[in-house]
Design a protein around this motif. Structure first.
Motif, PDB file in Angstrom:
ATOM      1  N   UNK A  92       0.820  -1.214   0.000  1.00  0.00           N
ATOM      2  CA  UNK A  92       0.000   0.000   0.000  1.00  0.00           C
ATOM      3  C   UNK A  92       0.857   1.268   0.000  1.00  0.00           C
ATOM      4  N   UNK A  93       2.083   1.166   0.486  1.00  0.00           N
ATOM      5  CA  UNK A  93       3.014   2.301   0.455  1.00  0.00           C
ATOM      6  C   UNK A  93       3.681   2.447  -0.905  1.00  0.00           C
ATOM      7  N   UNK A  94       3.374   1.528  -1.836  1.00  0.00           N
ATOM      8  CA  UNK A  94       3.905   1.630  -3.189  1.00  0.00           C
ATOM      9  C   UNK A  94       5.121   0.764  -3.460  1.00  0.00           C
ATOM     10  N   UNK A  95       5.454  -0.098  -2.535  1.00  0.00           N
ATOM     11  CA  UNK A  95       6.616  -0.969  -2.758  1.00  0.00           C
ATOM     12  C   UNK A  95       6.207  -2.154  -3.618  1.00  0.00           C
ATOM     13  N   UNK A  96       7.103  -2.509  -4.549  1.00  0.00           N
ATOM     14  CA  UNK A  96       6.829  -3.656  -5.414  1.00  0.00           C
ATOM     15  C   UNK A  96       7.230  -4.939  -4.689  1.00  0.00           C
ATOM     16  N   UNK A  97       6.871  -6.067  -5.244  1.00  0.00           N
ATOM     17  CA  UNK A  97       7.131  -7.377  -4.621  1.00  0.00           C
ATOM     18  C   UNK A  97       8.606  -7.565  -4.266  1.00  0.00           C
ATOM     19  N   UNK A  98       9.501  -7.124  -5.116  1.00  0.00           N
ATOM     20  CA  UNK A  98      10.928  -7.280  -4.869  1.00  0.00           C
ATOM     21  C   UNK A  98      11.484  -6.350  -3.798  1.00  0.00           C
ATOM     22  N   UNK A  99      10.705  -5.350  -3.403  1.00  0.00           N
ATOM     23  CA  UNK A  99      11.154  -4.378  -2.405  1.00  0.00           C
ATOM     24  C   UNK A  99      10.588  -4.648  -1.008  1.00  0.00           C
ATOM     25  N   UNK A 100       9.673  -5.604  -0.908  1.00  0.00           N
ATOM     26  CA  UNK A 100       9.041  -5.878   0.384  1.00  0.00           C
ATOM     27  C   UNK A 100      10.053  -6.466   1.359  1.00  0.00           C
ATOM     28  N   UNK A 101      10.015  -5.982   2.587  1.00  0.00           N
ATOM     29  CA  UNK A 101      10.959  -6.419   3.609  1.00  0.00           C
ATOM     30  C   UNK A 101      10.277  -7.283   4.652  1.00  0.00           C
ATOM     31  N   UNK A 102      11.032  -8.231   5.176  1.00  0.00           N
ATOM     32  CA  UNK A 102      10.585  -9.076   6.274  1.00  0.00           C
ATOM     33  C   UNK A 102      11.500  -8.806   7.460  1.00  0.00           C
ATOM     34  N   UNK A 103      11.010  -9.024   8.664  1.00  0.00           N
ATOM     35  CA  UNK A 103      11.903  -8.891   9.820  1.00  0.00           C
ATOM     36  C   UNK A 103      13.002  -9.947   9.752  1.00  0.00           C
ATOM     37  N   UNK A 104      14.134  -9.636  10.356  1.00  0.00           N
ATOM     38  CA  UNK A 104      15.270 -10.548  10.409  1.00  0.00           C
ATOM     39  C   UNK A 104      15.462 -10.976  11.856  1.00  0.00           C
ATOM     40  N   UNK A 105      15.568 -12.272  12.087  1.00  0.00           N
ATOM     41  CA  UNK A 105      15.821 -12.802  13.423  1.00  0.00           C
ATOM     42  C   UNK A 105      17.316 -13.068  13.553  1.00  0.00           C
ATOM     43  N   UNK A 106      17.895 -12.599  14.655  1.00  0.00           N
ATOM     44  CA  UNK A 106      19.329 -12.783  14.846  1.00  0.00           C
ATOM     45  C   UNK A 106      19.674 -14.240  15.114  1.00  0.00           C
ATOM     46  N   UNK A 107      20.940 -14.559  14.908  1.00  0.00           N
ATOM     47  CA  UNK A 107      21.475 -15.900  15.133  1.00  0.00           C
ATOM     48  C   UNK A 107      22.594 -15.759  16.147  1.00  0.00           C
ATOM     49  N   UNK A 108      22.508 -16.486  17.237  1.00  0.00           N
ATOM     50  CA  UNK A 108      23.442 -16.332  18.350  1.00  0.00           C
ATOM     51  C   UNK A 108      24.907 -16.420  17.926  1.00  0.00           C
ATOM     52  N   UNK A 109      25.224 -17.284  16.996  1.00  0.00           N
ATOM     53  CA  UNK A 109      26.618 -17.480  16.605  1.00  0.00           C
ATOM     54  C   UNK A 109      27.110 -16.472  15.567  1.00  0.00           C
ATOM     55  N   UNK A 110      26.248 -15.579  15.148  1.00  0.00           N
ATOM     56  CA  UNK A 110      26.653 -14.555  14.176  1.00  0.00           C
ATOM     57  C   UNK A 110      26.440 -13.185  14.804  1.00  0.00           C
ATOM     58  N   UNK A 111      27.516 -12.621  15.333  1.00  0.00           N
ATOM     59  CA  UNK A 111      27.429 -11.391  16.111  1.00  0.00           C
ATOM     60  C   UNK A 111      26.791 -10.251  15.349  1.00  0.00           C
ATOM     61  N   UNK A 112      27.027 -10.158  14.051  1.00  0.00           N
ATOM     62  CA  UNK A 112      26.464  -9.048  13.294  1.00  0.00           C
ATOM     63  C   UNK A 112      24.984  -9.225  12.987  1.00  0.00           C
TER      64      UNK A 112
END
Length: 134
Positions: A92-112
């Motif tokens: 609805x904000x005008x983003x196309x399918x390729x621009x849609x973002x999902x939340x990212x869940x961190x991984x304990x062994x990857x500090x970044x």
């Protein structure tokens, strides 16, 4: 196991220049016992991860904040209706399918990955708050 592998692969101890390990006491002990302490090199990525984890855990209120962000991210990832609503709001904000973002869940062994989780959460926070508060 180190000695067995060397024997199986016909590698002599003199051919080993260095052994890179994580910082686990059991692995360090095994490497030191099989080789020598001067051949042991701790993995720099693992060391950075340990430093980052310690810094986070020593920072007041950060652990609590990360726990809450993880909870929200898990809720979104595990709930199809909320995930669909997040996708719909971005569309609805005008983003196309390729621009849609999902939340990212961190991984304990990857500090970044904590950084990437927070960065994405902040980017989506206005939409997430609308969805969760309505």
């Amino acid at each position: 196991m180190f000695a067995n592998c060397l024997s199986e692969w016909n590698i002599s101890h003199s051919q080993i220049i260095a052994v890179v390990t994580d910082n686990g006491a059991n692995i360090k002990k095994a490497a030191q016992t099989t080789f020598t302490v001067d051949k042991l090199i701790p993995c720099i990525a693992h060391t950075i991860n340990l430093i980052a984890e310690k810094s986070i855990s020593d920072t007041n209120n950060l652990t609590s904040l990360l726990y809450k962000v993880r909870g929200i991210v898990k809720c979104i990832k595990n709930n199809t209706a909320i995930s669909n609503e997040l996708r719909k709001c971005q569309t609805n904000e005008g983003k196309s399918e390729g621009q849609l973002l999902k939340p990212i869940l961190d991984v304990k062994t990857r500090w970044n990955s904590v950084y990437y989780m927070i960065k994405r959460f902040l980017k989506l926070s206005s939409i997430i708050s609308l969805i969760l508060l309505t």
